[in-house]
Design a protein around this motif. Structure first.
Motif, PDB file in Angstrom:
ATOM      1  N   ALA A  20      28.865  33.365  45.316  1.00 27.16           N
ATOM      2  CA  ALA A  20      28.946  34.535  44.456  1.00 27.16           C
ATOM      3  C   ALA A  20      29.652  35.671  45.189  1.00 27.16           C
ATOM      4  O   ALA A  20      29.538  35.804  46.402  1.00 27.16           O
ATOM      5  CB  ALA A  20      27.543  34.951  44.043  1.00 27.16           C
ATOM      6  N   ASP A  21      30.377  36.474  44.436  1.00 28.46           N
ATOM      7  CA  ASP A  21      31.052  37.637  44.981  1.00 28.46           C
ATOM      8  C   ASP A  21      30.368  38.891  44.452  1.00 28.46           C
ATOM      9  O   ASP A  21      29.972  38.950  43.291  1.00 28.46           O
ATOM     10  CB  ASP A  21      32.527  37.658  44.564  1.00 28.46           C
ATOM     11  N   THR A  22      30.238  39.891  45.311  1.00 32.38           N
ATOM     12  CA  THR A  22      29.609  41.146  44.918  1.00 32.38           C
ATOM     13  C   THR A  22      30.678  42.224  44.791  1.00 32.38           C
ATOM     14  O   THR A  22      31.567  42.341  45.638  1.00 32.38           O
ATOM     15  CB  THR A  22      28.536  41.565  45.934  1.00 32.38           C
ATOM     16  N   TYR A  23      30.557  43.004  43.720  1.00 26.48           N
ATOM     17  CA  TYR A  23      31.537  44.033  43.393  1.00 26.48           C
ATOM     18  C   TYR A  23      30.825  45.379  43.243  1.00 26.48           C
ATOM     19  O   TYR A  23      29.724  45.447  42.692  1.00 26.48           O
ATOM     20  CB  TYR A  23      32.233  43.714  42.066  1.00 26.48           C
ATOM     21  N   ILE A  57      28.906  38.100  40.808  1.00 31.25           N
ATOM     22  CA  ILE A  57      29.400  37.093  39.865  1.00 31.25           C
ATOM     23  C   ILE A  57      29.748  35.828  40.624  1.00 31.25           C
ATOM     24  O   ILE A  57      30.418  35.857  41.654  1.00 31.25           O
ATOM     25  CB  ILE A  57      30.649  37.608  39.126  1.00 31.25           C
ATOM     26  N   ASP A  58      29.267  34.713  40.090  1.00 29.28           N
ATOM     27  CA  ASP A  58      29.634  33.396  40.599  1.00 29.28           C
ATOM     28  C   ASP A  58      30.302  32.664  39.444  1.00 29.28           C
ATOM     29  O   ASP A  58      29.630  32.105  38.575  1.00 29.28           O
ATOM     30  CB  ASP A  58      28.397  32.647  41.085  1.00 29.28           C
ATOM     31  N   ALA A 184      35.237  46.980  38.555  1.00 28.74           N
ATOM     32  CA  ALA A 184      34.518  46.847  39.811  1.00 28.74           C
ATOM     33  C   ALA A 184      35.417  46.173  40.843  1.00 28.74           C
ATOM     34  O   ALA A 184      36.215  45.294  40.500  1.00 28.74           O
ATOM     35  CB  ALA A 184      33.249  46.036  39.600  1.00 28.74           C
ATOM     36  N   VAL A 185      35.262  46.592  42.093  1.00 30.49           N
ATOM     37  CA  VAL A 185      36.088  46.085  43.191  1.00 30.49           C
ATOM     38  C   VAL A 185      35.203  45.308  44.155  1.00 30.49           C
ATOM     39  O   VAL A 185      34.106  45.739  44.496  1.00 30.49           O
ATOM     40  CB  VAL A 185      36.789  47.245  43.926  1.00 30.49           C
ATOM     41  N   LYS A 186      35.696  44.154  44.607  1.00 25.99           N
ATOM     42  CA  LYS A 186      34.935  43.298  45.520  1.00 25.99           C
ATOM     43  C   LYS A 186      34.631  44.024  46.810  1.00 25.99           C
ATOM     44  O   LYS A 186      35.489  44.684  47.394  1.00 25.99           O
ATOM     45  CB  LYS A 186      35.710  42.016  45.798  1.00 25.99           C
TER      46      LYS A 186
END
Length: 187
Positions: A20-23, A57-58, A184-186
């Motif tokens: 998953a990436d966090t933004y 988000i994944d 939103a930016v990572k």
């Protein structure tokens, strides 16, 4: 030994791709807006100018979560006296309830398309479920910053009386349309 090393590298690459990436919400491009019937004459619009939070988000697993905080004192209708009145106990009671929050860990995808975000909206000291319908959703490298970014347009209809905000109902509508543009930016 070589096969084990290749297998380990492939497994770690798959894990990284599925992570998953966090933004961080981009405050200059994230605006919760509202529309409400005004005395049966027109639809009145306003927005909140200060919003912060994160989204995780994944895309591979089709999962996600959000944690958003809105500064209620940042309300803006274009009418200064109305903005002041909306901050009083007649409406949002900013002194007692300075923030609105939305938290979710329920993202509904249809294939690769995000369709809904179901969560809990806390406003005016009341927490209730809200489903945000996703009108647009995209994740890609931002053309200006070259950083990974996601954006979405979301919408929901709520009844303000469900959160205890009842002043002037029904003359001023009970049903409120929420429209939220978010970028939103990572991290």
């Amino acid at each position: 030994m070589k096969k084990m090393l290749v297998a380990a590298l492939l497994a770690s690459a798959s894990f990284a791709a599925a992570a998953a990436d966090t933004y961080d919400l981009e405050p200059n491009h994230t605006f919760p807006r509202f529309a409400i019937n005004h005395l049966g004459f027109s639809t009145f619009h306003g927005q909140f100018n200060k919003t912060s939070g994160t989204a995780t988000i994944d895309l591979a697993k089709k999962t996600g979560s959000v944690d958003v905080t809105i500064d209620v004192a940042s309300i803006s209708t274009g009418v200064a006296k109305l903005d002041e009145h909306l901050q009083t106990p007649d409406f949002f009671d900013v002194a007692k309830y300075p923030t609105i929050t939305f938290k979710s860990s329920q993202f509904k995808f249809d294939g690769g398309k995000l369709e809904e975000v179901r969560g809990e909206l806390t406003m005016h000291g009341v927490t209730r479920p809200v489903t945000l319908e996703v009108e647009n959703f995209v994740c890609k490298d931002h053309p200006m910053t070259k950083k990974p970014a996601c954006g979405a347009d979301l919408e929901a209809k709520i009844k303000r009386s469900d959160w205890g905000i009842t002043t002037y109902v029904p003359a001023v509508g009970d049903e409120v349309t929420l429209s939220i543009e978010v970028e939103a930016v990572k991290k």
